[in-house]
Design a protein around this motif. Sequence first.
Motif, PDB file in Angstrom:
ATOM      1  N   UNK A 281       0.876  -1.140   0.050  1.00 37.89           N
ATOM      2  CA  UNK A 281       0.103   0.070  -0.016  1.00 37.89           C
ATOM      3  C   UNK A 281       0.982   1.217   0.095  1.00 37.89           C
ATOM      4  N   UNK A 282       0.367   2.514  -0.277  1.00 41.50           N
ATOM      5  CA  UNK A 282      -1.086   2.748  -0.204  1.00 41.50           C
ATOM      6  C   UNK A 282      -2.017   2.201  -1.553  1.00 41.50           C
ATOM      7  N   UNK A 283      -3.083   1.471  -0.886  1.00 41.24           N
ATOM      8  CA  UNK A 283      -3.990   0.825  -1.740  1.00 41.24           C
ATOM      9  C   UNK A 283      -5.420   1.490  -2.053  1.00 41.24           C
ATOM     10  N   UNK A 284      -5.922   1.062  -2.997  1.00 40.28           N
ATOM     11  CA  UNK A 284      -7.423   1.389  -3.438  1.00 40.28           C
ATOM     12  C   UNK A 284      -8.225   0.252  -3.002  1.00 40.28           C
ATOM     13  N   UNK A 285      -9.136   0.137  -3.861  1.00 42.89           N
ATOM     14  CA  UNK A 285     -10.130  -1.195  -3.762  1.00 42.89           C
ATOM     15  C   UNK A 285      -9.343  -2.658  -3.975  1.00 42.89           C
ATOM     16  N   UNK A 286      -9.825  -3.571  -3.275  1.00 39.03           N
ATOM     17  CA  UNK A 286      -8.889  -4.797  -3.193  1.00 39.03           C
ATOM     18  C   UNK A 286      -8.891  -5.463  -4.723  1.00 39.03           C
ATOM     19  N   UNK A 287      -7.772  -5.790  -4.910  1.00 40.51           N
ATOM     20  CA  UNK A 287      -7.989  -6.684  -6.452  1.00 40.51           C
ATOM     21  C   UNK A 287      -6.967  -5.991  -7.215  1.00 40.51           C
ATOM     22  N   UNK A 288      -6.415  -4.964  -6.910  1.00 36.73           N
ATOM     23  CA  UNK A 288      -5.257  -4.068  -7.578  1.00 36.73           C
ATOM     24  C   UNK A 288      -4.036  -3.748  -6.958  1.00 36.73           C
TER      25      UNK A 288
END
Length: 468
Positions: A281-288
């Motif tokens: 991360x930094x992450x957005x939605x899960x799966x990317x």
Amino acid sequence: MRNVRIDPSSLTFNVWKDLPVPFYLSIYFFDVLNPSEVLRGLQPHVRELGPYVYREYRHKSNITFNDNDTVSFREYRSFQFQPDMSRGSESDYVYMPNILVLSAAMMVEKRPMALKLLMTLAFSSLRQQAFMNRTVGEVMWGYDDPLISLVNKYLPGMFPFKGKFGLFAEFNNSNSGLFTVFTGVKDFSRVHLVDKWNGLSKVNYWHSDQCNMINGTSGQMWAPFMTPETSVEFYSPEACRSMKLIYQEAGVYEGIPTFRFKAPDTLFANGSVYPPNEGFCPCLQSGIQNVSTCRFNAPLFLSHPHFYNADPSLAEAVLGLHPSQKEHSLFLDVHPVTGIPMNCSVKLQISLYMKAVEGIGQTRKIAPVVLPLVWFEEGPWMGEPLRAFYKQLVLLPKVLHYVQFALLALGGLLLLVPVVYQIRSQERCYLFWSRDKKGSRDKEAMQAYSESLMTTAPKGTVLQEARL
């Protein structure tokens, strides 16, 4: 299993050194159908173009065997377009986000307003827009862009390249870094495992030691004697990370038994869904997965094609996406006894996070969205010569395994022959004597005569000479 070690005397060494497998790279582009509407904040609508197929040539160079049971090498790659296998040509035009403009806008989002206004003015003078209409060949292998020179002059270090920019430009006629892997000659359990990459035991792209670890192999062969509990792990320089695949099912490919390993659901999950991935991360939605730290800080994301196995909101935000397990999953079929891959389909997607940035006029009113750019599939084509080689390597030992039992059975049979012959001979002798007796009287006379010979004669009895 000496034939799967990395040793010049092994059967697989030349295959490991110069892969005879024709590898193909298939590229699919997402053509934006409504760029002007996206600038007004509306939902993007894309259509998939392709595949544009390239023959991939690989060979290892600078092969050096070290004293610690390792070998170092660089694998060089080049690509050649295959018109007969493609659906379209490299001269096809495609509308795509202008990666340089939108990336630069995101990079200066938190910079002073004066700098952002200056950048807007520079973009306008260079006629740079948020979307571009370029050919497939330009997007793939690079195009001249005055913006690169401008940014390198006033913001040195923002872009790690000079001259042409293309999504795959750095991969053509280049190598994937210096790999050092274990040969398995001294310790067979470590065969093909990566010891170092570019002299490093771990990378520094991510925010945790676990995510920075270089695990598994270089992605070509694995240790033999696999079980359903075995996992397949490899380090990918393109993804800047190690990936682990898990066992799915047993199968058969071209008559050869295989284990299929697939990407787990957690491969690109964000930290809130799968805590070990927090380091990415930094992450957005899960799966990317955010790969900006290893891609010149551009807001690029890695995922399965069409956001397969990702948060449904990602695919719903872009019209024209149709995630499918059959079309978009990542898997690898490996022969479990030797650890040699028989079939693979590595499918990944590159997307760009884009939104309106205050002060950058070119971004207008773009609503925040993760917009797919391209997805690609990389895999081999198993030709007849290679199938014959794999069958020689894989099936011949199995045939020899059964042959040894057949030879043992034949040897046992040969040992029984003299025993049976002796038994039959004794039976034949008994039958011969039995056949020579002539009737019951002769038998009784013979028996009486035999008894008389065995009985002591009375005194005074004169033995007379028997006449024949």
